[in-house]
Design an enzyme around this catalytic site. Structure first.
Site, PDB file in Angstrom:
ATOM      1  N   ASN A  18      -4.779  36.554 -16.635  1.00  0.00           N
ATOM      2  CA  ASN A  18      -5.704  36.153 -17.762  1.00  0.00           C
ATOM      3  C   ASN A  18      -4.829  35.197 -18.231  1.00  0.00           C
ATOM      4  O   ASN A  18      -4.380  35.424 -19.368  1.00  0.00           O
ATOM      5  CB  ASN A  18      -6.034  37.568 -18.176  1.00  0.00           C
ATOM      6  CG  ASN A  18      -7.738  36.826 -19.432  1.00  0.00           C
ATOM      7  OD1 ASN A  18      -7.198  35.731 -20.540  1.00  0.00           O
ATOM      8  ND2 ASN A  18      -9.346  37.126 -19.540  1.00  0.00           N
ATOM      9  N   GLY A  20      -6.128  33.416 -20.761  1.00  0.00           N
ATOM     10  CA  GLY A  20      -6.421  33.341 -22.914  1.00  0.00           C
ATOM     11  C   GLY A  20      -5.487  34.034 -23.452  1.00  0.00           C
ATOM     12  O   GLY A  20      -5.060  34.287 -23.963  1.00  0.00           O
ATOM     13  N   ASP A  79      -5.118  46.789 -21.520  1.00  0.00           N
ATOM     14  CA  ASP A  79      -6.691  46.358 -20.892  1.00  0.00           C
ATOM     15  C   ASP A  79      -7.556  46.608 -22.097  1.00  0.00           C
ATOM     16  O   ASP A  79      -7.078  47.371 -23.265  1.00  0.00           O
ATOM     17  CB  ASP A  79      -7.253  47.791 -20.045  1.00  0.00           C
ATOM     18  CG  ASP A  79      -8.312  47.254 -19.381  1.00  0.00           C
ATOM     19  OD1 ASP A  79      -8.514  46.760 -18.538  1.00  0.00           O
ATOM     20  OD2 ASP A  79      -9.718  48.063 -19.559  1.00  0.00           O
ATOM     21  N   ARG A 195      -5.775  43.299 -30.111  1.00  0.00           N
ATOM     22  CA  ARG A 195      -4.194  43.106 -29.384  1.00  0.00           C
ATOM     23  C   ARG A 195      -3.204  43.641 -30.358  1.00  0.00           C
ATOM     24  O   ARG A 195      -2.246  43.105 -30.153  1.00  0.00           O
ATOM     25  CB  ARG A 195      -4.701  41.704 -27.880  1.00  0.00           C
ATOM     26  CG  ARG A 195      -3.739  41.442 -27.619  1.00  0.00           C
ATOM     27  CD  ARG A 195      -3.945  40.958 -26.252  1.00  0.00           C
ATOM     28  NE  ARG A 195      -5.003  41.438 -25.725  1.00  0.00           N
ATOM     29  CZ  ARG A 195      -6.350  40.665 -25.422  1.00  0.00           C
ATOM     30  NH1 ARG A 195      -6.608  40.008 -26.054  1.00  0.00           N
ATOM     31  NH2 ARG A 195      -6.962  41.031 -24.832  1.00  0.00           N
TER      32      ARG A 195
END
Length: 207
Positions: A18, A20, A79, A195
């Protein structure tokens, strides 16, 4: 006592394709100054794992084991997703494919707004939270994956605001800042995001 035996390896594979997410991780890992090289799995031609777990923790471990098995190196996987309690926690682990097509941010945001229409009341905020689970495995059969979790609370806007970030960032409102996640700079977001929180716990585990 921290488990840092994986540091003896020269490389750590980051199990994500991914763009981003990789951009955010690149900045976060720069701050860590680890004595290893962090390699996105795409550079090793590793495709995404099949995410058939029923929780963020299960999927993070699945992805980490997948990358470790193919690369033969320690691997870390993230995740993450948006959970809206009034929708029973949806989109949750299905955040990236909420509207059916994986990674279609515009369609996912549109579906979320549509699903929330019936719940919107004047002067009543709709609560939401971004969740991030990091899983670190030393090898594919590691019996004790290290888990780091971050949760970022906010509200869900009725329309998009901001041009930064990715995913549901334009709809994630931070009342204490008076901004959406998509109106934050990369540095601002990484300091407080789900995150960023998980990575701070990872950093503490190295001490």
């Amino acid at each position: 006592m921290s488990n840092t035996t994986w540091l003896k390896h020269k490389n750590l594979v980051l199990a994500s394709n991914n763009k981003g997410k990789l951009a955010e991780f690149e900045r976060l890992f720069e701050e860590l100054k680890l004595p290893v090289s962090v390699i996105p799995q795409g550079q090793l031609n590793i495709e995404d794992a099949i995410e058939d777990g029923l929780s963020f923790v299960e999927n993070a471990i699945l992805k980490a084991r997948h990358a470790a098995k193919i690369s033969g190196k320690p691997a870390m996987a993230d995740d993450s997703g948006l959970c809206v309690p009034i929708l029973g926690g949806a989109p949750g682990i299905y955040s990236a494919r909420y509207a059916g097509e994986h990674g279609n941010d515009a369609a996912n945001n549109e579906k979320l707004l549509k699903d929330l229409l019936l719940f919107r009341q004047e002067n009543k905020a709709i609560q939401g939270m971004f969740v991030c689970v990091l899983a670190l495995v030393e090898h594919a059969d590691d019996p004790l994956p290290q888990i780091f979790q971050g949760i970022w609370h906010g509200e869900i806007l009725a329309e998009s605001r901001g041009e930064n970030g990715f995913g549901y960032d334009p709809l994630f409102w931070l009342p204490e800042l008076g901004k959406s996640s998509a109106e934050l700079s990369k540095a601002e977001k990484n300091q407080i995001s789900h995150r960023g929180q998980a990575m701070q716990l990872f950093r503490q585990s190295l001490d």
